[in-house]
Motif scaffolding. Sequence first.
Motif, PDB file in Angstrom:
ATOM      1  N   THR A  36     -21.409 -23.460 -21.636  1.00  0.00           N
ATOM      2  CA  THR A  36     -20.849 -22.814 -20.451  1.00  0.00           C
ATOM      3  C   THR A  36     -21.214 -21.336 -20.416  1.00  0.00           C
ATOM      4  O   THR A  36     -20.664 -20.578 -19.630  1.00  0.00           O
ATOM      5  CB  THR A  36     -19.315 -22.923 -20.437  1.00  0.00           C
ATOM      6  OG1 THR A  36     -18.805 -22.183 -21.560  1.00  0.00           O
ATOM      7  CG2 THR A  36     -18.877 -24.361 -20.562  1.00  0.00           C
ATOM      8  N   SER A  37     -22.134 -20.922 -21.277  1.00  0.00           N
ATOM      9  CA  SER A  37     -22.431 -19.502 -21.402  1.00  0.00           C
ATOM     10  C   SER A  37     -23.178 -18.999 -20.185  1.00  0.00           C
ATOM     11  O   SER A  37     -23.813 -19.759 -19.439  1.00  0.00           O
ATOM     12  CB  SER A  37     -23.247 -19.237 -22.665  1.00  0.00           C
ATOM     13  OG  SER A  37     -22.516 -19.665 -23.794  1.00  0.00           O
ATOM     14  N   THR A  41     -25.883 -17.505 -19.836  1.00  0.00           N
ATOM     15  CA  THR A  41     -27.330 -17.705 -19.818  1.00  0.00           C
ATOM     16  C   THR A  41     -27.708 -19.129 -19.453  1.00  0.00           C
ATOM     17  O   THR A  41     -28.877 -19.441 -19.313  1.00  0.00           O
ATOM     18  CB  THR A  41     -27.929 -17.380 -21.202  1.00  0.00           C
ATOM     19  OG1 THR A  41     -27.243 -18.158 -22.188  1.00  0.00           O
ATOM     20  CG2 THR A  41     -27.787 -15.911 -21.496  1.00  0.00           C
ATOM     21  N   HIS A  42     -26.725 -20.025 -19.308  1.00  0.00           N
ATOM     22  CA  HIS A  42     -27.003 -21.411 -18.938  1.00  0.00           C
ATOM     23  C   HIS A  42     -26.260 -21.711 -17.633  1.00  0.00           C
ATOM     24  O   HIS A  42     -25.325 -22.490 -17.583  1.00  0.00           O
ATOM     25  CB  HIS A  42     -26.570 -22.374 -20.048  1.00  0.00           C
ATOM     26  CG  HIS A  42     -27.159 -22.036 -21.380  1.00  0.00           C
ATOM     27  ND1 HIS A  42     -26.540 -21.185 -22.248  1.00  0.00           N
ATOM     28  CD2 HIS A  42     -28.316 -22.406 -21.964  1.00  0.00           C
ATOM     29  CE1 HIS A  42     -27.291 -21.064 -23.336  1.00  0.00           C
ATOM     30  NE2 HIS A  42     -28.367 -21.789 -23.184  1.00  0.00           N
ATOM     31  N   THR A  43     -26.701 -21.071 -16.535  1.00  0.00           N
ATOM     32  CA  THR A  43     -26.027 -21.202 -15.248  1.00  0.00           C
ATOM     33  C   THR A  43     -26.132 -22.637 -14.748  1.00  0.00           C
ATOM     34  O   THR A  43     -27.208 -23.224 -14.719  1.00  0.00           O
ATOM     35  CB  THR A  43     -26.666 -20.254 -14.217  1.00  0.00           C
ATOM     36  OG1 THR A  43     -26.627 -18.925 -14.740  1.00  0.00           O
ATOM     37  CG2 THR A  43     -25.909 -20.297 -12.910  1.00  0.00           C
ATOM     38  N   ARG A  44     -25.015 -23.176 -14.315  1.00  0.00           N
ATOM     39  CA  ARG A  44     -24.989 -24.550 -13.832  1.00  0.00           C
ATOM     40  C   ARG A  44     -25.180 -24.557 -12.327  1.00  0.00           C
ATOM     41  O   ARG A  44     -24.521 -23.832 -11.599  1.00  0.00           O
ATOM     42  CB  ARG A  44     -23.674 -25.225 -14.225  1.00  0.00           C
ATOM     43  CG  ARG A  44     -23.363 -25.083 -15.703  1.00  0.00           C
ATOM     44  CD  ARG A  44     -22.009 -25.643 -16.045  1.00  0.00           C
ATOM     45  NE  ARG A  44     -22.043 -27.085 -16.121  1.00  0.00           N
ATOM     46  CZ  ARG A  44     -22.399 -27.751 -17.210  1.00  0.00           C
ATOM     47  NH1 ARG A  44     -22.770 -27.100 -18.281  1.00  0.00           N
ATOM     48  NH2 ARG A  44     -22.407 -29.056 -17.223  1.00  0.00           N
ATOM     49  N   THR A  45     -26.104 -25.379 -11.821  1.00  0.00           N
ATOM     50  CA  THR A  45     -26.400 -25.443 -10.400  1.00  0.00           C
ATOM     51  C   THR A  45     -25.498 -26.479  -9.730  1.00  0.00           C
ATOM     52  O   THR A  45     -24.753 -27.205 -10.386  1.00  0.00           O
ATOM     53  CB  THR A  45     -27.872 -25.824 -10.192  1.00  0.00           C
ATOM     54  OG1 THR A  45     -28.081 -27.132 -10.724  1.00  0.00           O
ATOM     55  CG2 THR A  45     -28.791 -24.846 -10.919  1.00  0.00           C
ATOM     56  N   TYR A  46     -25.625 -26.560  -8.412  1.00  0.00           N
ATOM     57  CA  TYR A  46     -24.751 -27.449  -7.659  1.00  0.00           C
ATOM     58  C   TYR A  46     -24.955 -28.920  -8.043  1.00  0.00           C
ATOM     59  O   TYR A  46     -24.056 -29.742  -7.939  1.00  0.00           O
ATOM     60  CB  TYR A  46     -25.018 -27.281  -6.158  1.00  0.00           C
ATOM     61  CG  TYR A  46     -26.370 -27.808  -5.715  1.00  0.00           C
ATOM     62  CD1 TYR A  46     -26.508 -29.104  -5.229  1.00  0.00           C
ATOM     63  CD2 TYR A  46     -27.512 -27.013  -5.792  1.00  0.00           C
ATOM     64  CE1 TYR A  46     -27.741 -29.590  -4.834  1.00  0.00           C
ATOM     65  CE2 TYR A  46     -28.746 -27.495  -5.396  1.00  0.00           C
ATOM     66  CZ  TYR A  46     -28.856 -28.789  -4.906  1.00  0.00           C
ATOM     67  OH  TYR A  46     -30.075 -29.257  -4.520  1.00  0.00           O
ATOM     68  N   ALA A  47     -26.178 -29.268  -8.481  1.00  0.00           N
ATOM     69  CA  ALA A  47     -26.478 -30.659  -8.828  1.00  0.00           C
ATOM     70  C   ALA A  47     -26.184 -30.979 -10.285  1.00  0.00           C
ATOM     71  O   ALA A  47     -26.309 -32.125 -10.695  1.00  0.00           O
ATOM     72  CB  ALA A  47     -27.946 -30.967  -8.519  1.00  0.00           C
ATOM     73  N   PHE A  48     -25.790 -29.984 -11.054  1.00  0.00           N
ATOM     74  CA  PHE A  48     -25.605 -30.181 -12.487  1.00  0.00           C
ATOM     75  C   PHE A  48     -24.324 -30.966 -12.726  1.00  0.00           C
ATOM     76  O   PHE A  48     -23.304 -30.712 -12.092  1.00  0.00           O
ATOM     77  CB  PHE A  48     -25.523 -28.832 -13.192  1.00  0.00           C
ATOM     78  CG  PHE A  48     -25.937 -28.883 -14.628  1.00  0.00           C
ATOM     79  CD1 PHE A  48     -27.262 -28.729 -14.971  1.00  0.00           C
ATOM     80  CD2 PHE A  48     -25.021 -29.106 -15.640  1.00  0.00           C
ATOM     81  CE1 PHE A  48     -27.667 -28.773 -16.292  1.00  0.00           C
ATOM     82  CE2 PHE A  48     -25.408 -29.155 -16.960  1.00  0.00           C
ATOM     83  CZ  PHE A  48     -26.738 -28.989 -17.272  1.00  0.00           C
ATOM     84  N   PRO A  49     -24.359 -31.936 -13.647  1.00  0.00           N
ATOM     85  CA  PRO A  49     -23.134 -32.707 -13.904  1.00  0.00           C
ATOM     86  C   PRO A  49     -22.045 -31.836 -14.510  1.00  0.00           C
ATOM     87  O   PRO A  49     -22.315 -30.846 -15.178  1.00  0.00           O
ATOM     88  CB  PRO A  49     -23.600 -33.785 -14.887  1.00  0.00           C
ATOM     89  CG  PRO A  49     -24.844 -33.236 -15.518  1.00  0.00           C
ATOM     90  CD  PRO A  49     -25.492 -32.389 -14.466  1.00  0.00           C
ATOM     91  N   SER A  50     -20.801 -32.221 -14.290  1.00  0.00           N
ATOM     92  CA  SER A  50     -19.683 -31.493 -14.877  1.00  0.00           C
ATOM     93  C   SER A  50     -19.715 -31.664 -16.388  1.00  0.00           C
ATOM     94  O   SER A  50     -20.455 -32.474 -16.940  1.00  0.00           O
ATOM     95  CB  SER A  50     -18.371 -32.045 -14.317  1.00  0.00           C
ATOM     96  OG  SER A  50     -18.200 -33.391 -14.752  1.00  0.00           O
TER      97      SER A  50
END
Length: 504
Positions: A136-137, A139-148
């Motif tokens: 969840t850092s 530097t590892h931005t989660r995009t809209y399509a990224f799984p929870s």
Amino acid sequence: MRDIGQDINFLLERASTLASVEQQRSGSVPSAAERKKIDDSVSLLSSALPDIDAEIRRLHALRERVCTQLDISHSVIAPVRRLPVEIISLIFLHICGTTSEAFDKAYMIETTVARVCLSWRTIAWNTPGLWNYISTSDTHTRTYAFPSLAKQAALSGTLPLHIQHLRYHSDDGLPVRLLEELRPHAYRWRSIVIGASCAGFESIPVIDMPNLSDARIELAGPPTSQPLGFLIGASDLRHLTLKINRSREDIHEWNIFQISPFRTLTRLSLLMDDRMAIFLSTILPALSLCSCSLTDLRVDAGKILVADDGTAPSVPIIMTELLVVVLTEGAQVLLGHIAAPRLEELILREQYTQNDTLSLLWAFLSHPAHAGDHRLQRLTLAKTLYANQTLFLPCLERLEALRELRIEGGSQYTLGLITEDMLDQLICAEDQLPLLPNLSKLTLWFARRQLGKRIMVQMRAILRSRDRPRVCASCGVAVLEGIKMILSTPGQALQLFQVRPVLR
């Protein structure tokens, strides 16, 4: 369909008979009647341009359709479509293997191959090895399509999970929500890397983590009493790295902080800013509880303080399994509070603090638990100035099993611990007990080349006397494989020299 090409060719032929390049070059001046015909021709050609532009647009669109269809056709018959799903999964895993950061795997897949087509996305989401590193850092931005987080954990199947959360400036409740979301998979947690405030850690409930073996905890102040309490549920924790960061409140002394007991711990690392201090009463209980399991101890602390009442254990803790100790800066005082009869490697580094390193080393080596032959095989001393320098030679005399000696430091004007007396005793003679008879590697750091030249004759003599196995005064002497000199000049790259004996 009307052939616009024929109409345009007819107009161009008629216009070229009325106005040509030859007429232009010859300077011909058309008559009034000729000018009238040329004007009419110009009008007809101009009126044809919109039709030509429309035809060009139609042909461009047609070309794009043809190219698209070619791409689709080539894709449908491409050899990669005949690959089994298992092979494609292996390729995806290989792609992830090219990244240096395991926690980048999921982000890399989601932003590349998973966007190629539905088939590849399905294969990626059914390859557990792509999803078992959860971060969840920032530097590892989660995009809209990224799984929870929960879905990513589910995608990882039954594989061990590795979790990372290093958002120091987020709200204190975020680590709680993160671990709570992943709690159904806690039996699969293998390693965690979490950075947060002590208050944030305090709010994490105890979680049963039976297979957690590696934890890196990065704390920010102000300190609290039990920030590691949630790790009590890690019944099989083997490696613990604890990093204490300076807080905005600029707290320097951590005096109420407690390390939870971990009786299965084999490696413990404690890292602190050199301007911070931790109390001896915080570290020793933790060492005592894992004294029968710990094999690797690394402590980097600016200062280790004794409580105001002066209470400190008078009997050192016997670390029966300890093999490697690395103590930096103020952490060297721990030498006076532990004994390690099976120790194989000791590294002492110091730059800012002023410990009496050699006195501490002498006391450590003199402990009754180290009676008989010391097992220490590798010793590194890195410091600029030493008090009680005369203790160095007696320390070496106790280390008959030592195989590797590395001496760093010294000023630009002195050789530090490297004295002529020490070098003379390293030269083997038939009728004298040798110093460090099992020495096979010797590494020396110098600030200037001239310092190394000053002792070059003696170093070559040492090599000549140890160029083959021999017996001196009934003591076996091992072959000294070589002496490395490292020149560390400020502002320049390190230079490495290999000392070789002069052929006899």
